[in-house]
Design a protein around this motif. Sequence first.
Motif, PDB file in Angstrom:
ATOM      1  N   LYS A  77       0.829  -1.212   0.000  1.00  0.00           N
ATOM      2  CA  LYS A  77       0.000   0.000   0.000  1.00  0.00           C
ATOM      3  C   LYS A  77       0.867   1.266   0.000  1.00  0.00           C
ATOM      4  N   GLY A  78       0.569   2.153  -0.930  1.00  0.00           N
ATOM      5  CA  GLY A  78       1.272   3.429  -0.985  1.00  0.00           C
ATOM      6  C   GLY A  78       2.646   3.351  -1.653  1.00  0.00           C
ATOM      7  N   THR A  79       3.073   2.156  -2.089  1.00  0.00           N
ATOM      8  CA  THR A  79       4.376   2.040  -2.755  1.00  0.00           C
ATOM      9  C   THR A  79       4.174   2.061  -4.281  1.00  0.00           C
ATOM     10  N   SER A  80       5.279   2.122  -4.984  1.00  0.00           N
ATOM     11  CA  SER A  80       5.209   2.158  -6.454  1.00  0.00           C
ATOM     12  C   SER A  80       4.690   0.831  -7.018  1.00  0.00           C
ATOM     13  N   LYS A  81       4.668  -0.206  -6.189  1.00  0.00           N
ATOM     14  CA  LYS A  81       4.242  -1.536  -6.668  1.00  0.00           C
ATOM     15  C   LYS A  81       2.729  -1.710  -6.637  1.00  0.00           C
TER      16      LYS A  81
END
Length: 277
Positions: A77-81
């Motif tokens: 959550k909230g990451t580039s992934k």
Amino acid sequence: MIRKCLFPAAGYGTRFLPATKATPKEMLPVLTKPLIQYGVEEAIEAGMNTMAIVTGRGKRAIEDHFDISYELEHQIKGTSKEPYLTEIRAVISKCTFSYTRQVEMKGLGHAILSGETLIGNESFAVVLADDLCDAKKGVLSQMCELYKKYQCSIVAIEEVPKEDTNKYGVIAGNEIEPGIFMIKDMVEKPDPKDAPSNLAIIGRYILTPDIFDIIRTTKPGKGGEIQITDALLVQAKKGMVLAVKFDGKRFDCGSIDGFVEATNHFYTKSKKAESKK
Ligand code: G1P
């Protein structure tokens, strides 16, 4: 309106051993997406919202795939992934999944009958996930349109080289509209010399629920298994079953060659889409 889609997914996938020793063959990915997810997305596109999956031993990964993984959600959550989860999140939010097990492996007809408990008394679609289709309008959508008009069982067909008829159910019928046949005969995996045509059934069906009673009385056929092809011939003789030549391309992902072909096709397509961005 067809709401439910049945996925027979109890097979062993022996042609892909050792990959399928601990992983269901339906979970093998073409690029990053498992085969069965392509099938579910095709069903959703056709307006279906209830996925009924006939599994067997060792198929737990399918249930986990169509569920939220809280740990993964938390990590990502909230990451580039996060975008990698967009498609599967959409699938999970649009439909429900229910499962039943085919306890014995007695053929495709038997697998479909095992799903009766999840389908009940309504018409439904069947997708064999290892037949991967790519079409502008999904193959199931094309078949649902036809169902609206004729309200009978329908199989998707394509022309195959005559020497390959022993890999498929093969139909013969009268062409009532361009590309649409009223079935007169159907044979499971005939020798080329006995095949009634070169029109082969691919893994997409719409079935009316009276098929269950017919399967119950269908004797084992080719390979000693209860064949949906045999049950559909009975239905065709009693009433009407149609076969439709669909628009689009189908890959036999049950074979290594077809799987590699599908991978190359979807890879080229995704590269083209990327370069247009
Ligand atoms: C099944 C059906 C066959 C159909 C084929 C499509 O065979 O029995 O009629 O043509 O799927 O893929 P299978 O490939 O599971 O042996």
